[in-house]
Structures are given as structure tokens and as C-alpha cells.
Write an enzyme that holds these catalytic residues in place. Structure first.
Site, PDB file in Angstrom:
ATOM      1  N   VAL A   1       1.837  16.618  11.415  1.00  0.00           N
ATOM      2  CA  VAL A   1       1.373  17.866  12.035  1.00  0.00           C
ATOM      3  C   VAL A   1       1.084  18.856  10.911  1.00  0.00           C
ATOM      4  O   VAL A   1       1.946  19.082  10.056  1.00  0.00           O
ATOM      5  CB  VAL A   1       2.465  18.448  12.972  1.00  0.00           C
ATOM      6  CG1 VAL A   1       1.976  19.738  13.615  1.00  0.00           C
ATOM      7  CG2 VAL A   1       2.843  17.438  14.047  1.00  0.00           C
TER       8      VAL A   1
ATOM      9  N   VAL B   1       5.527  16.993   8.197  1.00  0.00           N
ATOM     10  CA  VAL B   1       4.812  18.273   8.149  1.00  0.00           C
ATOM     11  C   VAL B   1       3.773  18.185   7.038  1.00  0.00           C
ATOM     12  O   VAL B   1       4.093  17.869   5.891  1.00  0.00           O
ATOM     13  CB  VAL B   1       5.796  19.434   7.875  1.00  0.00           C
ATOM     14  CG1 VAL B   1       5.037  20.735   7.667  1.00  0.00           C
ATOM     15  CG2 VAL B   1       6.787  19.560   9.024  1.00  0.00           C
ATOM     16  N   LYS B   2       2.516  18.452   7.431  1.00  0.00           N
ATOM     17  CA  LYS B   2       1.428  18.356   6.446  1.00  0.00           C
ATOM     18  C   LYS B   2       1.231  19.706   5.770  1.00  0.00           C
ATOM     19  O   LYS B   2       0.973  20.716   6.429  1.00  0.00           O
ATOM     20  CB  LYS B   2       0.129  18.010   7.158  1.00  0.00           C
ATOM     21  CG  LYS B   2      -0.201  16.533   7.136  1.00  0.00           C
ATOM     22  CD  LYS B   2      -1.398  16.306   8.028  1.00  0.00           C
ATOM     23  CE  LYS B   2      -2.503  15.605   7.328  1.00  0.00           C
ATOM     24  NZ  LYS B   2      -3.628  15.347   8.240  1.00  0.00           N
ATOM     25  N   VAL B   3       1.340  19.693   4.440  1.00  0.00           N
ATOM     26  CA  VAL B   3       1.076  20.908   3.658  1.00  0.00           C
ATOM     27  C   VAL B   3      -0.007  20.573   2.640  1.00  0.00           C
ATOM     28  O   VAL B   3      -0.125  19.422   2.208  1.00  0.00           O
ATOM     29  CB  VAL B   3       2.358  21.407   2.929  1.00  0.00           C
ATOM     30  CG1 VAL B   3       3.451  21.790   3.908  1.00  0.00           C
ATOM     31  CG2 VAL B   3       2.879  20.368   1.936  1.00  0.00           C
TER      32      VAL B   3
ATOM     33  N   THR C   1      -2.693  14.099  12.261  1.00  0.00           N
ATOM     34  CA  THR C   1      -3.516  15.096  12.953  1.00  0.00           C
ATOM     35  C   THR C   1      -3.842  16.221  11.967  1.00  0.00           C
ATOM     36  O   THR C   1      -3.222  16.322  10.908  1.00  0.00           O
ATOM     37  CB  THR C   1      -2.771  15.696  14.164  1.00  0.00           C
ATOM     38  OG1 THR C   1      -1.716  16.560  13.689  1.00  0.00           O
ATOM     39  CG2 THR C   1      -2.175  14.631  15.069  1.00  0.00           C
TER      40      THR C   1
END
Ligand code: E4P
Length: 284
Positions: free
Chosen positions: A83, A112-114, A35
Site C-alpha cells: 500500500v 508500506v510503499k515509500v 498497489t
């Protein structure tokens, strides 16, 4: 049922649990989901509210994001869900880490998307050290891929997301980036970072990414349904039609400190700005 011989994990690129259910029914399997803020702004329920003039406070929007992720999780049943953190030019490593710590509690298998920036990789390192899985997004150069590998040594739950379609859009063959990153990791015998082919625009890209060896491919509902309708091909029946100039392979070490690597890429900055704008467009 998953096609026989398919090693690559197939994720849905979207942020609507209704689509997750539809794709799971259509394909008969779904390994995970990715997402981002743009996709959240296209969620059917959120869109309806936005179109009727509603805006949200930041905490309301985070609650809506969380609920959607939890609905998706109950359909996917344990598969990874990415996310994305909010990041702009003023964000600090601590800002991104604080968001990541919060998102990681939303479901069992969150990545966790960074972004693939200096701040993003600083946050990646801290999150990994806190036992949190990370997906480094907005990757547009092989050198970013090398830095992600170097800075995450010792951890095995890291994804790198090279964006194919957005490089094609500027006349560079995005598939070369996936090929180059996968080759670099293979030549140095180090696949602790898994390659997640993203920004996939058509079935030929999905299939080519499988052929290249990408561990994961994420694609929209439309592309996944078309892939199914074509009988889930795992190989192309002709040579992959490149959509821009091939990006040459370069040699990069995978064991240097962060300041060794040049992380700059115009599309990384542009992508971060766009995600930030799409997030802010939903906030009052
Ligand atoms: C997935 O993780 C990415 O955010 C997504 O594939 C980007 O796709 P786009 O380039 O079509 O926006």
C-alpha cells in the site's frame, strides 16, 4: 497450482479485487499484490464514480482504498499487499510514517510503499523500527538499491522495487537494474532486502526477472494471463531482448550512512509527482 520449480513469488500489480479473484482463478495461485495511487484511480468502481463526476474527501478515499485492500486480502489469504503512501516535495518523514502506521493495520501482511528518496528512506527506517514491513518503490538506480540495503541492516522484511518498463521508456535497459541490484546483494552476500521486479511490461520481462533470481515479480493482469497461456515458462527460449542501452554495474558498499549515497534520479521525482497528481485527481 504454482508451477513446479518456481521459487519467485508472483504478485498482481493492480488495485481491483475483481482482478485479484480472476487472476487467482486463472493462475491457480497468487502470492501477493502491489498497489499504487495510479492503480487505485483505475479501480473499476472508483473509475465509474469519477467518470460520473464524483470526487472524494481524503478520508472517503482512504476508506475506499482500505476496503479494496481488505477485499484483496480476503482473496489472497495472507499474501503480502503493498500500500503506497502519498508523498510530494513538501512531505516529511513524519507524514510518511503516520500514513504507514495507519496502512499497516489494514491487513495482516501489509508492506508500506515509500519512495526511494531521502524522506522515503528516513520513513523506511522508522517504520522498520516500529515492526512494519516496507517496500521501497520508484527505484531507478543501483545506488538507491545500495542505500536501501545499508539503511535497513538488521531487518529482513524489506523489498526494493526496481522499475523496468519506465527505464526502457527512456532508452535504458531496465532489466540491467534488476540484474545489477541482485548481483550487488549476491556479491556482498546480503539478501536481507528482497528484489521485487516492477513496471513489468511483457512476459519476456517477467520470465527474465525469474531467471535473474528476483525473489518477487509483480505484473499486470494482462501479462500474468499471457504467461499462463504460454504454459508458465520459467526460462526464455532465446536471449532476452534488451529494450535500451545496458546500465553498467558499479561497486557500492552496503554499510555506509545515508549521506554517502546519491539518491537522485529524474524518474524517481517524476514518478512521485505523477502518483501525487493521480491521488489528488480523485479528491474534491
Ligand atoms: C509496482 O509496485 C509499481 O507501482 C508498478 O509496477 C509500476 O508500473 P508502471 O511503470 O507500469 O506504472
Amino acid at each position: 497450482m504454482k508451477p513446479q520449480g518456481l521459487q519467485t513469488l508472483i504478485y498482481l500489480d493492480g488495485c481491483d479485487a475483481k482482478d485479484t479473484q480472476e487472476i487467482k482463478n486463472e493462475l491457480g495461485f497468487l502470492d501477493g499484490q502491489t498497489t499504487n495511487p495510479t492503480l487505485l484511480s483505475k479501480n473499476s468502481d472508483i473509475r465509474k464514480m469519477l467518470d460520473s463526476g464524483k470526487k472524494f474527501s481524503e478520508s472517503e478515499l482512504l476508506e475506499l482504498y482500505k476496503s479494496e485492500i481488505q477485499r484483496i486480502d480476503s482473496i489472497i489469504g495472507g499474501g503480502s499487499i503493498s500500500v503506497e503512501v502519498y508523498a510530494d516535495d513538501t512531505s516529511t518523514v513524519e507524514d510518511l510514517v503516520a500514513q504507514g502506521l495507519k496502512f499497516s493495520k489494514w491487513a495482516k501482511n501489509i508492506h508500506v510503499k515509500v519512495p526511494a528518496t531521502l524522506i522515503g528512506l528516513g520513513a523506511m527506517n522508522k517504520l522498520l523500527n516500529s515492526g512494519i514491513q516496507v517496500n521501497v518503490t520508484l527505484c531507478f538506480s543501483q545506488e538507491q538499491g545500495a542505500a536501501i540495503s545499508a539503511l535497513s541492516r538488521g531487518f529482513d522484511n524489506v523489498y526494493v522495487s526496481p522499475f523496468i518498463g519506465r527505464l526502457d521508456d527512456i532508452g535504458q535497459d531496465g532489466m540491467s537494474l534488476v540484474e545489477n541490484i541482485y548481483r550487488m546483494y549476491s556479491e556482498q552476500n546480503d539478501h536481507h532486502v528482497r528484489t521485487l521486479a516492477a513496471s513489468v511490461r511483457d512476459v519476456s520481462q517477467l520470465v527474465r526477472a525469474i531467471e535473474v533470481g528476483a525473489e518477487i515479480v509483480t505484473a499486470s493482469k494482462k501479462v500474468l494471463i499471457e504467461w499462463k497461456d504460454r504454459g508458465f515458462p520459467l526460462k526464455l527460449d532465446q536471449e532476452y531482448q534488451r529494450k535500451g542501452s545496458p546500465i553498467p554495474y558499479q561497486d557500492f558498499p552496503l554499510d555506509e550512512p545515508l549521506n554517502f549515497y546519491n539518491l537522485n534520479h529524474e524518474l524517481t521525482s517524476k514518478g512521485q509527482t505523477q502518483f501525487a497528481e493521480d491521488w489528488k485527481s480523485m479528491i474534491e
